[in-house]
Design an enzyme around this catalytic site. Structure first.
Site, mmCIF file in Angstrom:
data_model
loop_
_atom_site.group_PDB
_atom_site.id
_atom_site.type_symbol
_atom_site.label_atom_id
_atom_site.label_comp_id
_atom_site.label_asym_id
_atom_site.label_seq_id
_atom_site.Cartn_x
_atom_site.Cartn_y
_atom_site.Cartn_z
ATOM 1 N N ASP A 13 48.672 39.411 36.017
ATOM 2 C CA ASP A 13 47.939 39.596 37.288
ATOM 3 C C ASP A 13 48.829 40.418 38.220
ATOM 4 O OD1 ASP A 13 48.660 36.492 39.107
ATOM 5 O OD2 ASP A 13 49.843 37.510 37.573
ATOM 6 N N ASP A 18 55.277 40.276 37.904
ATOM 7 C CA ASP A 18 54.628 40.817 36.700
ATOM 8 C C ASP A 18 55.106 42.252 36.460
ATOM 9 O OD1 ASP A 18 52.640 39.061 38.356
ATOM 10 O OD2 ASP A 18 51.910 38.864 36.314
ATOM 11 N N ASN A 42 47.331 37.083 41.476
ATOM 12 C CA ASN A 42 48.142 37.454 42.648
ATOM 13 C C ASN A 42 47.317 38.320 43.602
ATOM 14 O OD1 ASN A 42 50.624 36.263 41.982
ATOM 15 N ND2 ASN A 42 51.107 37.954 40.594
ATOM 16 N N THR A 129 51.243 35.921 32.031
ATOM 17 C CA THR A 129 51.987 35.736 33.284
ATOM 18 C C THR A 129 51.039 35.632 34.485
ATOM 19 O OG1 THR A 129 52.229 38.118 33.664
ATOM 20 C CG2 THR A 129 53.959 37.028 32.374
ATOM 21 N N PHE A 171 50.959 28.056 40.612
ATOM 22 C CA PHE A 171 49.914 29.040 40.913
ATOM 23 C C PHE A 171 49.061 29.406 39.693
ATOM 24 C CE2 PHE A 171 47.853 32.293 43.340
ATOM 25 C CZ PHE A 171 47.529 33.273 42.401
ATOM 26 N N ASN A 172 49.672 29.854 38.581
ATOM 27 C CA ASN A 172 48.877 30.400 37.476
ATOM 28 C C ASN A 172 47.884 29.381 36.908
ATOM 29 O OD1 ASN A 172 49.918 32.979 37.547
ATOM 30 N ND2 ASN A 172 51.562 32.522 36.089
ATOM 31 N N HIS A 249 59.975 34.482 37.671
ATOM 32 C CA HIS A 249 58.970 33.763 36.880
ATOM 33 C C HIS A 249 58.556 34.578 35.637
ATOM 34 C CE1 HIS A 249 58.439 30.993 40.262
ATOM 35 N NE2 HIS A 249 58.032 31.963 41.051
ATOM 36 N N ASP A 250 57.940 35.725 35.860
ATOM 37 C CA ASP A 250 57.330 36.472 34.749
ATOM 38 C C ASP A 250 58.349 37.205 33.881
ATOM 39 O OD1 ASP A 250 54.448 37.329 36.811
ATOM 40 O OD2 ASP A 250 54.995 35.482 35.777
HETATM 41 O O1 RIB Z 1 53.851 30.562 39.970
HETATM 42 C C1 RIB Z 1 54.376 31.826 39.663
HETATM 43 C C2 RIB Z 1 53.364 32.687 38.981
HETATM 44 O O2 RIB Z 1 52.279 32.924 39.858
HETATM 45 C C3 RIB Z 1 53.904 34.092 38.631
HETATM 46 O O3 RIB Z 1 53.258 34.557 37.480
HETATM 47 C C4 RIB Z 1 53.508 34.934 39.808
HETATM 48 O O4 RIB Z 1 53.323 36.311 39.467
HETATM 49 C C5 RIB Z 1 52.183 34.320 40.139
HETATM 50 O O5 RIB Z 1 51.221 34.918 39.285
HETATM 51 CA CA CA Z 2 52.083 36.691 37.515
#
Ligand code: RIB
Ligand code: CA
Length: 327
Positions: A13, A18, A42, A129, A171-172, A249-250
């Site tokens: 996203d 990312d 995102n 991701t 979030f994801n 994160h990604d």
């Molecule tokens: O929680 C972090 C994730 O949420 C990452 O993938 C960031 O890009 C958002 O998509």
């Molecule tokens: Ca992401």
């Protein structure tokens, strides 16, 4: 043509981290990025797709196919992460990127994913991701594909640490809980790279300066963009939690797909909550099995990453993006 490395497919996203993950995958000699699919998360789907095209162009990988996917979650989700990634998804940096010569492919993400997995049975690692909507749609139209993946690395969830969009929600997974629940219930060989490990790999001004120290030359554009993206991402986190360093994160999810020795993981029964008033989107991983293996009986498990060699991950990300060795 035989792949030169580990065959990867990214489903993203495309926000700031990312973008850093895509650049890592494009520049890593261990990786062969075969395709990218995009999903809203995102930012809106169109922005995520355009950002992906431009990032691949920046990396000289404009030939890699980009397949747009879901513009919305299966049922209901949460708002785009504009407070972190901005309206354009790249913290306002999208306009600084070279225009993409490539265009999105007409085949939707779920169909392209199914075809890629069927074409390379057991040899394609999918790294998700963003929200898992495209993966859920792929398995819905082709129930055979979860068993065809070499692995499905999911950046998402939190096993033993708080969430980032709620007390226990990341979030994801929270952006499409129904999709996440369906994917975790299907027989994908899942490696879960969650906040337990990604929050340990945080980069900021020191690393941005190291990336800017890269020697002048044509390859300088990528490390310079990474430095700018790091600063934008770190600024968002400074506003959020006061820590001027951004969690990778990604990028870490891609690194773990290529080198699982970076993390310590455990096979845990896990599912995603979809009905909880307070816990919708929460990853519920049963750590009791660590002390009570008898509780595993007959339960499907996923690989949950519980710890990470953060210095090793940091160094690999930086040198692959173009920072001088030893940065
Ligand atoms: O929680 C972090 C994730 O949420 C990452 O993938 C960031 O890009 C958002 O998509
Ligand atoms: Ca992401």
């Amino acid at each position: 043509m035989p792949p030169r490395g580990h065959a990867l497919w990214l489903d993203c996203d495309t926000g700031l981290d990312d973008a850093l993950a895509l650049l890592f995958a494009c520049r890593c000699s261990d990786a062969e990025l075969r395709g990218v699919s995009t999903v809203a998360g995102n930012c809106a789907l169109d922005a995520a797709t355009e950002n992906t095209l431009r990032i691949l162009e920046l990396a000289g990988a404009g030939r890699i196919p980009v397949h747009p996917g879901a513009a919305a979650p299966l049922v209901a989700g949460i708002p785009h992460a504009r407070e972190v990634h901005g309206i354009d998804g790249l913290g306002g940096l999208a306009g600084q990127l070279p225009a993409a010569r490539g265009r999105p492919r007409p085949e939707p993400a779920a169909v392209a994913l199914v075809k890629a997995l069927r074409a390379h049975p057991g040899r394609l690692s999918v790294v998700a991701t963003g929200p898992l909507t495209n993966l859920a749609l792929a398995q819905a139209i082709a129930p055979d594909v979860p068993g065809l993946a070499r692995q499905l690395v999911v950046m998402g969830g939190a096993v033993g640490v708080p969430g980032n969009v709620g007390p226990a929600s990341e979030f994801n997974l929270s952006a499409d809980p129904e999709a996440a629940a369906a994917v975790l219930a299907a027989p994908w060989p899942i490696v879960q790279v969650g906040l337990d490990v990604t929050l340990q790999v945080r980069l900021g001004e020191t690393e941005a300066a190291a990336l800017e120290a890269t020697p002048t030359g044509p390859g300088r554009a990528v490390p310079l963009f990474c430095a700018t993206a790091l600063r934008a991402y770190a600024a968002a986190y400074r506003r959020q939690d006061g820590d001027g360093r951004a969690p990778m994160h990604d990028p870490l999810a891609v690194a773990v797909a290529l080198n699982p020795s970076l993390v310590r993981a455990a096979q845990l029964p896990a599912a995603v909550e979809t009905a909880g008033a307070l816990t919708r989107g929460m990853l519920v991983a049963d750590r009791r099995v660590l002390a009570r293996p008898d509780l595993l009986a007959g339960r499907r498990t996923i690989q949950c990453c519980l710890d990470v060699d953060a210095p090793a991950a940091r160094s690999w990300l930086l040198t692959t993006w173009g920072a001088p060795p030893g940065a």
